[in-house]
Design an enzyme around this catalytic site. Structure first.
Site, PDB file in Angstrom:
ATOM      1  N   GLY A  44      14.841   8.840   4.807  1.00  0.00           N
ATOM      2  CA  GLY A  44      13.898   8.689   3.697  1.00  0.00           C
ATOM      3  C   GLY A  44      12.770   8.022   3.787  1.00  0.00           C
ATOM      4  O   GLY A  44      12.942   6.750   3.438  1.00  0.00           O
ATOM      5  N   SER A  97      19.245  11.331   7.676  1.00  0.00           N
ATOM      6  CA  SER A  97      18.153  11.767   7.515  1.00  0.00           C
ATOM      7  C   SER A  97      17.199  10.779   6.750  1.00  0.00           C
ATOM      8  O   SER A  97      17.576   9.846   5.943  1.00  0.00           O
ATOM      9  CB  SER A  97      18.140  12.935   6.273  1.00  0.00           C
ATOM     10  OG  SER A  97      16.925  13.249   5.951  1.00  0.00           O
ATOM     11  N   CYS A 118      13.124  13.707   5.703  1.00  0.00           N
ATOM     12  CA  CYS A 118      12.899  14.404   4.530  1.00  0.00           C
ATOM     13  C   CYS A 118      12.159  13.726   3.832  1.00  0.00           C
ATOM     14  O   CYS A 118      11.916  14.328   2.647  1.00  0.00           O
ATOM     15  CB  CYS A 118      14.236  14.785   3.903  1.00  0.00           C
ATOM     16  SG  CYS A 118      15.444  13.459   3.377  1.00  0.00           S
ATOM     17  N   GLY A 150     -24.916  13.716  12.284  1.00  0.00           N
ATOM     18  CA  GLY A 150     -25.931  13.284  11.347  1.00  0.00           C
ATOM     19  C   GLY A 150     -25.607  11.925  11.057  1.00  0.00           C
ATOM     20  O   GLY A 150     -26.480  11.275  10.152  1.00  0.00           O
ATOM     21  N   HIS A 168     -26.396  20.525   7.692  1.00  0.00           N
ATOM     22  CA  HIS A 168     -25.605  19.546   7.582  1.00  0.00           C
ATOM     23  C   HIS A 168     -24.577  19.966   6.505  1.00  0.00           C
ATOM     24  O   HIS A 168     -23.578  19.566   6.855  1.00  0.00           O
ATOM     25  CB  HIS A 168     -26.470  18.280   6.928  1.00  0.00           C
ATOM     26  CG  HIS A 168     -25.385  17.082   6.725  1.00  0.00           C
ATOM     27  ND1 HIS A 168     -24.956  16.841   5.370  1.00  0.00           N
ATOM     28  CD2 HIS A 168     -24.804  16.174   7.445  1.00  0.00           C
ATOM     29  CE1 HIS A 168     -24.219  15.897   5.332  1.00  0.00           C
ATOM     30  NE2 HIS A 168     -24.132  15.516   6.684  1.00  0.00           N
ATOM     31  N   ARG A 177      17.208  17.689  -3.948  1.00  0.00           N
ATOM     32  CA  ARG A 177      17.220  16.723  -4.896  1.00  0.00           C
ATOM     33  C   ARG A 177      18.002  17.020  -5.964  1.00  0.00           C
ATOM     34  O   ARG A 177      17.405  17.757  -6.867  1.00  0.00           O
ATOM     35  CB  ARG A 177      15.986  15.911  -5.183  1.00  0.00           C
ATOM     36  CG  ARG A 177      15.020  15.359  -4.091  1.00  0.00           C
ATOM     37  CD  ARG A 177      13.639  14.877  -4.693  1.00  0.00           C
ATOM     38  NE  ARG A 177      13.073  14.068  -3.769  1.00  0.00           N
ATOM     39  CZ  ARG A 177      12.192  14.229  -2.676  1.00  0.00           C
ATOM     40  NH1 ARG A 177      11.613  15.613  -2.818  1.00  0.00           N
ATOM     41  NH2 ARG A 177      11.630  13.346  -2.023  1.00  0.00           N
ATOM     42  N   ASN A 190      10.163   7.873   2.383  1.00  0.00           N
ATOM     43  CA  ASN A 190       9.350   7.412   1.210  1.00  0.00           C
ATOM     44  C   ASN A 190       9.851   5.868   0.768  1.00  0.00           C
ATOM     45  O   ASN A 190       9.166   5.100   0.750  1.00  0.00           O
ATOM     46  CB  ASN A 190       9.660   8.158  -0.098  1.00  0.00           C
ATOM     47  CG  ASN A 190       9.124   9.784   0.215  1.00  0.00           C
ATOM     48  OD1 ASN A 190       8.093   9.881   1.005  1.00  0.00           O
ATOM     49  ND2 ASN A 190       9.544  10.875  -0.133  1.00  0.00           N
ATOM     50  N   ASP A 191      11.247   6.128   0.873  1.00  0.00           N
ATOM     51  CA  ASP A 191      11.900   4.600   0.292  1.00  0.00           C
ATOM     52  C   ASP A 191      11.928   3.742   1.475  1.00  0.00           C
ATOM     53  O   ASP A 191      11.728   2.552   1.296  1.00  0.00           O
ATOM     54  CB  ASP A 191      13.374   4.935  -0.070  1.00  0.00           C
ATOM     55  CG  ASP A 191      13.414   5.136  -1.710  1.00  0.00           C
ATOM     56  OD1 ASP A 191      12.893   4.399  -2.303  1.00  0.00           O
ATOM     57  OD2 ASP A 191      13.920   6.138  -1.808  1.00  0.00           O
TER      58      ASP A 191
HETATM   59  C1  PEP Z   1      12.636   9.418   0.657  1.00  0.00           C
HETATM   60  O1  PEP Z   1      13.123   8.299  -0.041  1.00  0.00           O
HETATM   61  O2  PEP Z   1      11.955   9.532   1.573  1.00  0.00           O
HETATM   62  C2  PEP Z   1      13.249  10.374  -0.256  1.00  0.00           C
HETATM   63  C3  PEP Z   1      13.069  11.550   0.600  1.00  0.00           C
HETATM   64  O3  PEP Z   1      13.954  10.449  -1.297  1.00  0.00           O
HETATM   65  P1  PEP Z   1      13.304  10.345  -2.767  1.00  0.00           P
HETATM   66  O4  PEP Z   1      11.770  10.822  -2.523  1.00  0.00           O
HETATM   67  O5  PEP Z   1      13.844  11.425  -3.705  1.00  0.00           O
HETATM   68  O6  PEP Z   1      13.523   8.631  -3.135  1.00  0.00           O
HETATM   69 MG    MG Z   2      14.703   8.076  -1.245  1.00  0.00          MG
END
Ligand code: PEP
Ligand code: MG
Length: 908
Positions: free
Chosen positions: A798, A796, A863, A106, A474, A596, A800-801
């Protein structure tokens, strides 16, 4: 040789096949394929996606050789259909439809009945023996062509639509309620009025030359590739803008020539729950768009078609089986019955919910149609869709109570399974606005029917409810694909958009009132109905259901076992509490990839604050002595819960000020509790204040400046490990140092950890095997990963950082612009959700290569939040990680994604 831009199909032969989706688009490739396997397909031709690319690259011009190729293909279509385009005695009419590589239901434009003009309409009236039909087709054609090609459609839905206004006026003057009650002469007047409206709005006459009409429609379809809703759709489903659409021009067949005609759409199995057997809608004496648009509530194929049109049903049933066997998947088909004969207009692999995806894949394996490995394909089961099987459903007792309370409003068609409640919202725009202002808002979008313009609002809502439309409308299709709870065709609903109310009998609900939808049964309740955990959760986590009581669970378990057999990537979980850890193990986690430790302090926050507030070493050590037994107890709990599986414990990481109270009242309260002056607290809070705390005194930098913190945590870990080992439970602690960038940082902390280990082993007389490793979460760590791997026993990522520091984009502040970035195609997706493979991913590759160049067997995991996101899991497999670690509820998703990655890599 000139490039071939036009592919003919029909009459049992065609130029293309299903393998050519990229060139012919999904619809074109499958029309060719159906034709090749001898199914009844009206003849036509496909203009390739390459033309679309050319068109946009060349200022909306076509390749010069296209026109001749189109003429040639049209001549073939004429020959096959035994009619001539533009003929004044028995004219061929054609449709013009889009067809991208992946279907975009659509989103783009369609024009039907092309080839009608003042002459051919008379011929059609004669050849069909149905003057009303001919003029109604003409009326629809002028309207559709005006809207789609000549730009007559108002930009905003709220603006007046000139055609609809003229139609309403005509019906009013004629004193009739439905279009179908207009007479031939009234339809003729309407056609003239529509044309006049076009002339006055655009300054040009409606084109009467059929050839010109086709080219106009082709241009409009190519043009619609770049319309707003198509772009939104592509962003949502990750379809690249460069792909382009193909255009299909196909001989018209008519489902609206009388009561021996019909039109319908169907799935060869139900797309909501996956139950075998046809599931679809049809309308007798109607044109195709009427079914999908949801204006008339259609009949169900599985209920009445066999009775109403036994021969057509039989034919359709056999076509369905041929298609499933040929494509080895559930098909979503469009068909028309013209004078009793079935014609196939489309087939494609059906969109389905997570529930249906699992059931269909497992059933097809059981039926011997596909292999286990084929069942695991991400095309059949996108790993994320497993999430739907874990979401709450309505509690039976809660529903019974709601019925008793007179909350049951009505029952519609169950189109998207699950349970959802939320506040009624009648307009998609409003839903989107409310969602942007507050992403946690719970909304149910309530509409008479939905159209592709409602896409953004549907995304924002928890559930969708419509008054019209069937299981293939739809609303149903799109909700299913989005995994939204959906009930359609609840025809008792009386929706008044202007008054913003919803009435069922004497019950009245207003915008903002709560409403609940049961997407399994189609029931609609006023107010909130209590939910309960899904069957999978009840079996795995709460143990309130036995596996043999839940076929949903059994199929899920079967699929997960196949996934485990084929994956090579390990799956761990991020967990800080024994309960979470146990749940994750039930979901299949093979260890903890990130504990953590700071989360463990939330229960002992006063002692923790005392430690942070300490001005000098003796005071801090006194506070640490208080914390030690808490930490030891928490770690012991985790070790016990994990029963010998590896447990990665990260030392303290976040900036300390995060744990302190910032307002005066809370500071006074804390001062009283721990017996120090409030001024001391205020002073320390301001000392600890940082402008960029995420880049400040955190991670291993804390433990390096204050080694006594690391020592306490390490001692707690080893005391707990020895205690649990003494109980006869195996333990595998892995101590992880955060935010390392220099190998010297790692070595500094490693020394403190190993000293404590030796001390504890000597004190307790127990020894445990352990590892000391590091997070890799700043770019420098990737650059010197070989140096770090000289000491670290595992890595590992990380992410996120690592994303934050690689992109220089604050993970706490990017929310302000990321949606703008996504909407404007600056980034393909949120880099904090899916790994930025070319940027952050390049650093990860470097980290893996350098790390293993120093220590060939180095264990490496991830992680960060990306560890549970399917495309990132696939990437982690590709770069050779040993495991991913994610939140407990994402563990099944990661297991499936890991298997999908392994299967894809094997194929390569
Ligand atoms: C990261 O940084 O990916 C991590 C797992 O550590 P945090 O999110 O606790 O900083
Ligand atoms: Mg981190």
């Amino acid at each position: 040789m000139a490039t071939k831009y036009v592919y003919y199909f029909g009459d049992g032969k065609s130029d293309g096949s299903a393998k050519q989706r990229e060139l012919l688009g999904g619809k074109g490739a499958n029309l060719a394929e159906m034709s090749n396997i001898g199914l009844p397909v009206p003849a036509g031709f496909t203009i390739t996606t390459e033309v679309c690319t050319y068109y946009y690259a060349n200022n909306r011009q076509y390749p010069p050789e296209l026109a001749a190729q189109v003429d040639e293909a049209m001549a073939k279509v004429e020959k096959t259909m035994g009619k001539k385009f533009g003929d004044s005695s028995d004219p061929l009419l054609v449709s013009c439809r889009s067809g991208a590589r992946d279907s975009m239901p659509g989103m783009m434009d369609t024009v039907l009945n092309i080839g009608l003009n003042d002459t051919t309409v008379e011929a059609l009236a004669k050849s069909s023996g149905n003057e009303r039909f001919a003029w109604d087709s003409y009326r629809r054609f002028v309207q559709m062509y005006g809207d789609v090609v000549l730009g007559m459609k108002p930009e905003k839905k709220t603006d007046a639509d000139p055609f609809e206004e003229l139609l309403e006026k005509k019906k009013h003057a004629a004193g009739v309620e439905f279009d179908s009650d207009l007479s031939v002469s009234q339809l003729k007047e309407l056609v003239a009025e529509f044309k006049a409206a076009i002339k006055s709005r655009t300054g040009s006459d409606f084109p009467s030359d059929p050839k010109q009409q086709v080219w106009g429609a082709v241009g409009a379809v190519f043009g619609s590739w770049m319309n707003d809703r198509a772009m939104v759709y592509r962003r949502t489903y990750g379809i690249p803008h460069e792909w382009g659409t193909a255009v299909n021009v196909q001989a018209m067949v008519f489902g609206n020539l009388g009561d021996d005609c019909a039109t319908g759409v169907a799935l060869t199995r139900d797309g909501a729950l996956g139950v075998p057997g046809y599931c679809g809608d049809y309308l007798i004496n109607a044109q195709g768009e009427d079914v999908v648009a949801g204006i008339r509530t259609p009949k169900r194929i599985e209920e009445t078609l066999a009775k109403e049109m036994p021969k057509a049903y039989e034919e359709l049933d056999s076509i369905g089986k041929i298609l499933e066997n040929h494509y080895k998947d559930v098909q979503d088909i469009e068909f028309t019955v013209q004078k009793g004969k079935v014609w196939m207009l489309q087939t494609r692999n059906a969109k389905r919910t997570g529930f249906a995806a699992v059931r269909i894949a497992v059933d097809l394996v059981d039926e011997g149609k596909i292999t286990e490995i084929e069942a695991l394909s991400p095309k059949r089961i996108p790993a994320d869709d497993l999430n739907q099987l874990l979401q709450p459903v309505f509690d039976l007792a809660g529903k019974q109570a709601a019925v008793k309370n007179d909350q049951l409003l009505t029952k519609g068609i169950n189109a998207g399974p699950g349970a959802a409640y939320g506040q009624i919202c009648f307009h998609a725009d409003d839903a989107e606005k409310k969602f942007l202002a507050n992403p946690a808002v719970e909304l149910i979008l309530v509409r008479r029917e939905t159209t592709p313009e409602d896409l953004r609002g549907m995304k924002a809502a928890k559930g969708i409810l419509t008054a019209f439309g069937g299981a293939s409308s739809h609303a149903a299709l799109v909700s299913r694909q989005m995994g939204k709870v959906c009930v359609v065709g609840a025809s008792e609903l009386n929706i008044d958009y202007e008054a913003a109310t919803l009435k069922v009998g004497s019950k009245l609900l207003k915008e903002g009132d709560y409403i609940s939808l049961d997407g399994f049964t189609g029931e609609v309740f006023a107010g909130k109905v209590q939910t309960k955990p899904s069957e999978v959760i009840q079996v795995l986590i709460h143990k309130t259901m036995k596996p043999e009581e839940s076929p949903v669970y059994q199929r899920f378990a079967k699929l997960m076992a196949w996934a485990d057999k084929h994956r090579t990537l390990g799956v761990r979980t991020n967990a800080d509490e024994p309960k979470q850890a146990k749940e994750a193990v039930s979901f299949g986690a093979e260890g903890i990839g990130l504990c953590r430790t700071e989360h463990m302090f939330f229960d002992h926050v006063d002692e923790f604050r005392e430690m942070i507030l300490a001005d000098d070493l003796p005071t801090r050590e006194r506070a640490l002595v208080k914390l030690l037994p808490f930490q030891r107890g928490d770690f012991a709990g985790l070790f016990r819960a994990m029963e010998g599986r590896p447990v990665t414990i990260r030392l303290l990481d976040p900036p300390l000020h995060e744990f302190l109270p910032h307002d005066h009242a809370s500071q006074s309260l804390l001062a009283e509790k721990i017996g120090i002056p409030v001024e001391a607290i205020t002073r320390r809070v301001s000392e600890l204040h940082e402008s960029n705390p995420m880049l400040g005194h955190r991670g291993c930098r804390l433990g390096i400046v204050m080694p006594e913190i690391t020592a306490m945590q390490a001692r707690a870990i080893f005391e707990a490990a020895c205690e649990v080992k003494k109980e006869g439970i195996d333990v595998k602690p892995e101590v992880m140092i955060p935010l390392v960038g220099y190998v010297t940082e790692f070595k500094n902390q490693e020394k403190v950890v190993r000293e404590q280990a030796e001390k504890v082993f000597a004190e307790t007389g127990v020894k445990v095997d352990y590892l000391v490793g590091t997070m890799i979460e700043v770019p420098r760590a990737c650059a010197v990963a070989d140096q770090i791997a000289g000491s670290a026993e595992f890595f590992s990522f990380g992410t996120n950082d690592l994303t934050q520091t690689t992109l220089g984009m604050s993970r706490d502040d990017y929310g302000g612009f990321i949606n703008y970035y996504k909407e404007n195609d600056i980034v393909p997706n949120d880099p904090f959700q899916a790994i930025d493979q070319s940027g952050v991913g390049t650093l990860m590759r470097m980290g893996v290569e350098k790390g293993r160049s120093q220590r060939s067997k180095l264990k490496i995991g991830i992680c960060g939040e990306h560890g549970g996101e399917p495309s990132s899991v696939v990437f982690c497999h590709e770069i050779g990680l040993d495991y991913v670690s994610c939140s407990p509820f994402r563990v099944p998703i990661a297991r499936l994604a890991a298997a999908q990655a392994a299967v894809a890599a094997q194929k390569k």
